[in-house]
Write a protein that holds these residues in place. Sequence first.
Motif, mmCIF file in Angstrom:
data_model
loop_
_atom_site.group_PDB
_atom_site.id
_atom_site.type_symbol
_atom_site.label_atom_id
_atom_site.label_comp_id
_atom_site.label_asym_id
_atom_site.label_seq_id
_atom_site.Cartn_x
_atom_site.Cartn_y
_atom_site.Cartn_z
ATOM 1 N N THR A 52 -39.945 8.772 14.985
ATOM 2 C CA THR A 52 -40.597 8.079 13.712
ATOM 3 C C THR A 52 -38.947 8.432 12.520
ATOM 4 O O THR A 52 -38.875 8.874 12.591
ATOM 5 C CB THR A 52 -41.646 8.749 12.507
ATOM 6 O OG1 THR A 52 -42.832 8.590 13.493
ATOM 7 C CG2 THR A 52 -42.110 8.350 11.072
ATOM 8 N N LYS A 53 -38.703 6.950 11.399
ATOM 9 C CA LYS A 53 -38.002 7.113 11.216
ATOM 10 C C LYS A 53 -38.406 6.423 9.799
ATOM 11 O O LYS A 53 -39.883 5.315 10.263
ATOM 12 C CB LYS A 53 -36.484 6.418 11.621
ATOM 13 C CG LYS A 53 -35.902 7.306 12.680
ATOM 14 C CD LYS A 53 -35.256 8.894 11.391
ATOM 15 C CE LYS A 53 -34.102 9.050 12.849
ATOM 16 N NZ LYS A 53 -33.281 10.403 11.243
ATOM 17 N N TYR A 54 -37.931 5.703 8.871
ATOM 18 C CA TYR A 54 -38.703 4.545 7.708
ATOM 19 C C TYR A 54 -37.296 3.683 7.695
ATOM 20 O O TYR A 54 -36.552 4.345 7.647
ATOM 21 C CB TYR A 54 -38.365 5.689 7.048
ATOM 22 C CG TYR A 54 -39.866 6.572 6.511
ATOM 23 C CD1 TYR A 54 -40.723 5.960 6.181
ATOM 24 C CD2 TYR A 54 -39.554 7.693 7.149
ATOM 25 C CE1 TYR A 54 -41.872 6.939 6.576
ATOM 26 C CE2 TYR A 54 -40.545 8.855 7.331
ATOM 27 C CZ TYR A 54 -41.980 8.150 6.775
ATOM 28 O OH TYR A 54 -42.791 8.820 6.267
ATOM 29 N N GLY A 57 -38.612 1.744 4.388
ATOM 30 C CA GLY A 57 -39.708 2.056 3.060
ATOM 31 C C GLY A 57 -40.684 1.907 4.353
ATOM 32 O O GLY A 57 -41.492 2.445 3.398
ATOM 33 N N ASP A 58 -40.966 1.699 5.496
ATOM 34 C CA ASP A 58 -41.982 1.392 6.074
ATOM 35 C C ASP A 58 -42.119 2.574 7.765
ATOM 36 O O ASP A 58 -40.777 2.234 8.195
ATOM 37 C CB ASP A 58 -42.037 0.282 7.109
ATOM 38 C CG ASP A 58 -43.038 -0.046 5.655
ATOM 39 O OD1 ASP A 58 -43.702 -0.710 4.975
ATOM 40 O OD2 ASP A 58 -42.367 -1.768 5.488
ATOM 41 N N ALA A 59 -42.622 3.324 8.098
ATOM 42 C CA ALA A 59 -42.717 4.784 8.841
ATOM 43 C C ALA A 59 -42.102 3.557 10.115
ATOM 44 O O ALA A 59 -43.275 2.709 10.606
ATOM 45 C CB ALA A 59 -43.028 5.773 9.311
ATOM 46 N N SER A 87 -37.013 9.418 5.133
ATOM 47 C CA SER A 87 -38.382 9.511 4.284
ATOM 48 C C SER A 87 -38.552 8.310 3.531
ATOM 49 O O SER A 87 -37.275 7.399 3.227
ATOM 50 C CB SER A 87 -38.272 10.207 3.318
ATOM 51 O OG SER A 87 -37.226 10.725 2.337
ATOM 52 N N PRO A 88 -39.897 8.182 2.900
ATOM 53 C CA PRO A 88 -39.714 6.737 2.561
ATOM 54 C C PRO A 88 -39.098 6.528 1.110
ATOM 55 O O PRO A 88 -38.599 5.493 0.248
ATOM 56 C CB PRO A 88 -41.114 6.220 2.245
ATOM 57 C CG PRO A 88 -41.953 7.327 2.289
ATOM 58 C CD PRO A 88 -40.639 7.992 3.355
ATOM 59 N N SER A 235 -44.268 -4.488 7.995
ATOM 60 C CA SER A 235 -43.305 -4.143 6.588
ATOM 61 C C SER A 235 -44.565 -4.418 5.456
ATOM 62 O O SER A 235 -44.626 -5.603 4.613
ATOM 63 C CB SER A 235 -42.208 -4.823 7.121
ATOM 64 O OG SER A 235 -41.241 -4.329 5.949
#
Length: 345
Positions: A52-54, A57-59, A87-88, A235
């Motif tokens: 999981t990355k951002y 701003g979205d995971a 992180s977001p 998104s």
Amino acid sequence: MKRRKRILAIALMGMVCILPFAACEKDAVSNELETAVDEVETVVDQETQFITKYFLGDAVKVRLEEDGTYSLAGSDARLFEDQLADSPDSFEENPEPQDSQAGLGLGGGVRKWPNSTIVYRISGLSSSVRSELQKSFDEWTSKTNVRFKERTNESNYVTISSSGSNSNSGVATLGVNGSRGFIRLGTRATAVVIIHEIGHTLGYIHEQNRRDRDDFIIINFENIQNNAVDQFYKSNSATLVTSQFDINSTMMYGSYTFSKNGRPTITDLNGNVLPRRQARISSLDIQGTNSIYPPADDTGGDTNSCDGVEAWSPSKRYFVGDRVTYRGSLYERDFTRWNFIKRCG
């Protein structure tokens, strides 16, 4: 040995015919699925761990590819590590303008091409793919302000090469990435696919990932292949190219993209499959692109006047291409940041 499963996906397909007969509908679906074998072909390693990355701003779920870029469960849109964040908090929808070199490494960063010109170099394409590539260039240049220039000594450019895959497929990095950007095409790539990949190079995400998509289409998650569910994330922070959702956009997935059971993954609000994709950009693609990419300036004149440009406001929502003044300087909005233009006065 790791087990591999071949995932077949349609990037830009729709319905073959729309007639009120069950037989025609059956043939249309059959033709769609047969075409899926050639549209986008990618191999997903079942033992590969998605992380999981951002992004903006979205995971999102991503996996590291052999070339060092990241894909969304096999998406044709490739991201570099500095376009992702842990992180977001590293993404701001309306960031405060900063000096010219500030913010280049911000997570989620997507940059547009200077002077509305994509600089490219070609490596190893067959004559047939080169012909389709030229058709794709012509489609964008004849209808938008975007231009293409073969590289001489420019530092920002995209390399267009063969992926080696015997298919009508492609992958592309998102936006300007210095000398790292690429478009990689299958040996049978056609303009339908190449036009779409150029859209990614211009900085565009897939249309079905827009925040407002649920007002226009239905995503049938029960029909999506398990490893491709993240392709259909929504998104909430991406800067929109056009003011309304566009089913006909070249960036829109087709109705059977990543179907696991022969049933549509995307329909309109009435349950109908989407129109078949064509080797062309839509009217809203044209409108949005021309708002982001203004006519290139080759005159050497000053088109960057500060006169009449409003000051930046923290409470206003801006779109790509908007200009503001801030602390005595002129800035232009990019996809994820403000680009410094010049000092005023």
